[in-house]
Design an enzyme around this catalytic site. Structure first.
Site, PDB file in Angstrom:
ATOM      1  N   SER A 122       0.812  -1.278  -0.028  1.00  0.00           N
ATOM      2  CA  SER A 122       0.137  -0.184  -0.161  1.00  0.00           C
ATOM      3  C   SER A 122       1.083   1.436  -0.061  1.00  0.00           C
ATOM      4  CB  SER A 122      -0.800  -0.011   1.510  1.00  0.00           C
ATOM      5  OG  SER A 122      -2.044  -0.924   1.100  1.00  0.00           O
ATOM      6  N   GLN A 123       0.267   1.963  -0.337  1.00  0.00           N
ATOM      7  CA  GLN A 123       1.394   3.304  -0.348  1.00  0.00           C
ATOM      8  C   GLN A 123       0.899   4.578   0.951  1.00  0.00           C
ATOM      9  OE1 GLN A 123      -1.612   6.833  -1.422  1.00  0.00           O
ATOM     10  NE2 GLN A 123      -0.767   8.373  -1.451  1.00  0.00           N
TER      11      GLN A 123
END
Lengths: 248, 801
Positions: free
Chosen positions: A98-99
């Site tokens: 994930s970011q």
């Protein structure tokens, strides 16, 4: 998939490396600076979204943990130059890491302190588990894809997060031997909330589920267990956005 | 050279277009017909430019170069798709890394190659055998028509990657035919060459090269990654690749929106996918354990069964049969299902009979193989419940540009018309925040109810949501107090929230799955209130209901709020952006750039001197060929989309519409050639043809809806000839402006011919994509009106001299 940028950077990086063969740890200060910048970006995003329906600000212990975890160790070598970029990155098997901002949001939402017991369903790269471990949480993580799970376990060992308990298997049933948990994070795709996970949650504990296709978070679902054993579900948009114009 | 060789190449090129559409639907995108057409036109345009420079050299070695191009067409057709698959383009990443669009450009370049070689064959024949130009046209068009139809027919028996071998065969056959005409020795030489190529290809494994590699982000790939998961049934057809997967070690447990209050677990499931997406499940149940199906009652889709007693149910879209099972569990009086793809039923009634306990057998379940709208147009039956399962939405919103006629205002009107008094429509969609698709659908239902016997829509609607899905109920009669009480009981027992029911207080809207604001309720109330128009204008997603003229129920894109959403993408706002529209705009930019670079730029750079000398006339030529190029494609693509509802599937529409346009536009062009022979510089014919296109296009579109309604329920044997007869006159006149205009240019300024050709090619490539973009913004009628205006402008640009 070959990253063009990674290839180019890799090719360019060989020049100074050839000139002065530096030990691997010599790159660390550089990564530390990148992590500082990453956390500054997370804080800026959080500030910009302070009116979003999420806890604000992001707890300093979460940011501190993310300043310490070497994210570049949790991505494939060809994506290493993107490790601290403000974006999700493919990790193979149709999964992504994930970011960083989303990792911070989800970790913050778990609302855990030092010594908490946390279960993660969907180990992926192992980065989220490392962040939880860096928070001094006793972390258990389950991955359904053997190759991903084994790689993540290896990375966690290599980077010193040896306290993280890893397992390859079906996360639907949670980790009954280690239950109850203060918090559970389900990063694997789920069509519904697995009842065994709710059963393994402490009273007042939270299950956090990010919902959305790869590379995108549509919403965060948070299930809280009430004292009477019932649950309450909140659906949170991870961004400050009012759907009507003129309603800011 | 026997002209059958030309037919073979044309047939191959058209069949290849259709096969590429299928292959891409499986491997990546849902619906890329417009892009493949644009790619093919780019190949044809680039070939025109190429031949304008190399023509004399190639013509001097005609047999060799013609054969080589035919062989290259066949060979590259096999390998181009395989190579394009190796280009790491990921549409899901485009907004994180805009450089992804470079890969899309690379795909364009690779895929245009076979079309480039095919076009070289046609172009070389036209210029080398100019005395037989009329015949060449004929053979070219017959071949193209056969290819467009044949591309579909082979898909009934073969998978697209196998059918591509036929394209290879057509390329090689064309080369062989061309060589045989020149004597035995040349023929044997040709055969020898072909034999060598065939052996090489057989070793390389062409089928392997073209097997679609399903994106790792598609649900089928995710299912197959599970330990001990395997495909247990698969059927390929023109409508899709249907795959059934079993997972022996990790159960699927697919029940979107299942309540946490469900008392029992899920039965064993198998997962069904169409083109690697659109997952539905097949439950193992043999009638022995009723508790095993309790979960079906704990999903929002079960709501209508708590308002109706033993309803007669029609399920639109059988899929894995979950809705049928739900109806069965709720003791429905009768159950019928409509399924467009017969392969779905063949699988359910075939190898899965043991798993399903035979519940799909013909004597137990009535299944109609038809499109949902076509079936409803042809039945007099009345139902108490029409159920639409949660399909049609792609999670990333990338399918926004796919037309879908099941969720339009007209569709709701048809559904209401087929319901018995007190009947219900139930539609379930994935839940998205902030609300968009569900409210757009709600708005469509409101519009349909307004035209339904003076109903007050606010009394006929209800919505119930879980954290994953939302179900909209539309009733033919006002919902009663008893209905509302039942709905409340249903929702309370499952911790579902009511998003709307007649007379609902706002405080009830947000109890269990709590949102920051009750957006679904607020939206529903606003769409029913006097300020509906203002609300839709102010909303940051486009909620205007889809209709048959603009059938994009999952396109909610708004330019006005795009900048804001784009700015928020890194702050957790990526989910606000539906990718369909941005991908389309990027494709348009891509098409414009590549066509300018490959078609126009060489002409300007290398032939610019001659053109500049022509002064103002050059601009008139440019304007004319730009207008007719854009106009042609706007009409052609719009007719494909408009006839999709009538013919039942986009691929059928592409096949019928393309074949008709090719054959009849070609005939028009042939007639135009005769007119040119009589009066080379006559502008009268050119002006009349252009005006005729404008008039016929507008009149045709006006006549179409009643014709469609009258024949909607007819079998394909009637529908296809009707579609053909409807398009043919328009296509015929559309074939004339190009050769007539070219004749005028040839007579007045021959140096401008390559210009005219190049600009027309560019306009065609752009027009194929622009047509879809304009249709999404403005609707089909407006696109055809724009095309008519373009044709009128073309008439003016030449006539005004």
């Amino acid at each position: 998939m070959i990253s063009r940028r990674a290839w180019l950077t890799g090719a360019l990086a060989t020049v100074p490396a050839a000139l002065a063969a530096r030990p691997p740890w010599a790159a660390e200060p550089n990564h530390a600076r990148q992590r500082q910048r990453m956390v500054a970006v997370i804080e800026a995003h959080a500030r910009a979204n302070s009116s979003a329906p999420l806890p604000y600000p992001i707890a300093w212990i979460v940011l501190d943990a993310m300043t310490r975890v070497p994210r570049h160790e949790f991505v494939e070598p060809r994506y290493r130059d993107l490790a601290y970029a403000d974006r999700p990155i493919p990790i193979g098997y149709g999964q992504t890491i994930s970011q960083p901002y989303i990792v911070a949001l989800m970790t913050n939402l778990l609302n855990i302190g030092s010594g908490a017991k946390v279960l993660e369903v969907g180990t992926g790269s192992g980065y989220q588990a490392a962040v939880l471990a860096a928070l001094d949480a006793t972390t258990y993580t389950v991955e359904i894809i053997a190759e991903l799970g084994e790689k993540a376990a290896d990375r966690l060992q290599r980077t010193g997060y040896t306290s993280v308990e890893t397992r390859v298997g079906d996360g639907y049933y949670g980790w009954p031997e280690a239950a109850p948990f203060d918090a559970i994070i389900v990063t694997a795709a789920a069509s519904h909330v697995p009842p065994p996970l709710v059963a393994q949650l402490k009273i007042g504990g939270r299950v956090v589920i990010p919902v959305g296709p790869p590379f995108t978070i549509q919403q965060l679902v948070m299930v809280t267990k009430n004292p009477d054993g019932t649950t309450e579900t909140r659906q949170l948009l991870p961004v400050a956005f009012v759907p009507l114009t003129g309603d800011h | 050279m026997p002209l059958a060789a030309i037919s073979a190449v044309s047939a191959g090129a058209l069949a290849y277009e259709l096969l590429l559409m299928r292959l891409y639907a499986v491997s990546q995108w849902h619906h890329v017909a417009f892009m493949i057409i644009s790619v093919a036109l780019l190949g044809y345009g680039a070939s025109g430019t190429f031949l304008s420079f190399t023509g004399p050299w190639l013509r001097a070695r005609f047999r060799l170069t013609w054969s080589a191009n035919a062989v290259l067409f066949g060979v590259t057709a096999v390998f181009a798709f395989g190579l394009a698959q190796r280009i790491p383009f990921n549409p899901l990443e485009v907004l994180w890394a805009p450089s992804e669009f470079l890969w899309l450009g690379a795909i364009y370049l690779v895929l245009m190659t076979p079309f480039f070689f095919a076009a070289n064959c046609i172009g070389l024949a036209f210029t080398h055998l100019s005395s037989r130009i009329g015949h060449i046209y004929g053979y070219d068009l017959v071949g193209a028509g056969v290819g467009a139809a044949g591309g579909i027919v082979v898909l009934f028996t073969f998978r697209p990657e196998q059918a591509i071998l036929a394209v290879l065969g057509l390329g090689l056959t064309a080369a062989a035919i061309a060589n045989f005409a020149d004597g035995r020795r040349a023929g044997l030489r040709g055969l020898g060459l072909i034999a060598v190529i065939s052996v090489m290809l057989a070793v390389a494994g062409p089928e392997r090269c073209s097997t679609p590699k399903i994106s790792e982000y598609k649900p089928l790939s995710a299912a197959l990654r599970l330990p001990a998961a395997a495909i247990v049934a698969e059927r390929s057809g023109p409508l899709g690749l249907v795959t059934v997967v079993q997972s022996l070690k990790i159960p699927f447990r697919h029940a979107p929106g299942l309540s946490l209050n469900a008392p029992h677990g899920l039965p064993e499931q198998r997962a069904m996918f169409v083109d690697g997406a659109g997952m539905s499940t097949i439950a193992r149940w043999r009638g022995d354990d009723p508790d095993a199906l309790t979960y079906l009652d704990f999903m929002p889709e079960a709501a209508p069964y708590h308002l109706l007693h033993r309803p007669r149910v029609l399920v639109l879209g059988l899929g894995g049969g979950e809705e049928v099972l739900r109806a069965h569990y709720h003791n429905a009086h009768t159950i019928e299902a409509v399924e467009a793809d017969e392969n779905v039923l063949r699988i359910l009634r075939g190898s899965l009979t043991d798993f399903t306990g035979g519940r799909f057998a013909a004597d137990k379940l009535r299944v109609h193989i038809a499109g949902g709208r076509s079936f409803l147009a042809g039945t007099d039956a009345r139902y108490d419940l029409i159920q639409l399962p949660p399909t049609g939405v792609s999670p990333s919103g990338a399918g926004g540009f796919a037309e879908n006629y099941l969720y339009t205002v007209e569709a709701f009107e048809r559904y209401l018309g087929r319901l018995a008094p007190g009947g219900l429509i139930a539609v379930t969609l994935p839940l998205k925040l902030p609300p968009r698709y569900s409210l757009k659908l709600f708005a469509a239902a409101v519009r349909a109810l307004e035209g339904f016997g003076g109903a007050d829509p606010s009394k006929h609607l209800a919505m119930v949501r879980s954290w994953q899905t939302i179900t909209l109920l539309v009733a033919t009669q006002p919902l009663t107090v008893a209905h509302i009480a039942a709905l409340k009981d249903f929702a309370r027992a499952r911790s579902f929230d009511l998003a709307y029911y007649p007379g609902m207080p706002r405080a009830e809207a947000n109890r269990y799955n709590r949102l920051e604001e009750p957006h679904f309720y607020d939206g529903a109330v606003a769409l029913l209130g006097p300020d509906r128009q203002r609300f839709m204008t102010r909303y940051k997603f486009d909620l205007h209901p889809a209709n048959d003229d603009r059938p994009y129920p999952f396109d909610v894109f708004r330019w006005r709020s795009f900048h804001e959403k784009l700015a928020l993408r890194a702050q957790g706002g990526m989910g606000l952006i539906d990718l369909g529209y941005p991908i389309l705009v990027a494709t348009l930019i891509q098409a414009a750039t590549l066509s300018s670079l490959l078609i126009l730029a060489p002409l300007i750079v290398l032939r610019g001197g001659g053109a500049v000398a022509q002064g103002r006339f050059r601009w008139r030529v440019g304007g004319y060929f730009l207008a007719i190029g854009l106009g042609f494609l706007l009409i052609e693509i719009t007719f494909i989309q408009r006839l999709t509802l009538f013919l039942g599937h986009p691929l059928y529409a592409v096949s019928v519409v393309l074949a008709t346009f090719l054959v009849f536009a070609g005939l028009g062009a042939a007639v135009a050639s005769k007119l040119i022979a009589r009066a080379p510089d006559s502008r009268t014919a050119e002006r009349q043809a252009v005006l005729a296109v404008a008039v016929l296009a507008l009149v045709g579109l006006g006549f179409w809806p009643p014709l469609q309604d009258a024949l909607m329920a007819s079998p394909a044997a009637i529908k296809v000839p009707v579609a053909l007869a409807f398009i043919a006159p328009l296509a015929f006149v559309m074939g004339m402006p190009f050769p007539l205009g070219l004749a005028v240019v040839a007579a007045r300024a021959p140096a401008l011919i390559p210009w005219a050709w190049g600009i027309n090619g560019c306009a065609s490539v752009i027009g194929a994509v622009l047509a879809v973009l304009l249709a999404m913004e403005l609707g089909f009628t407006a696109v055809v009106a724009i095309a008519a205006v373009l044709y009128l402008l073309a008439a003016w640009s030449f006539g005004h001299d």
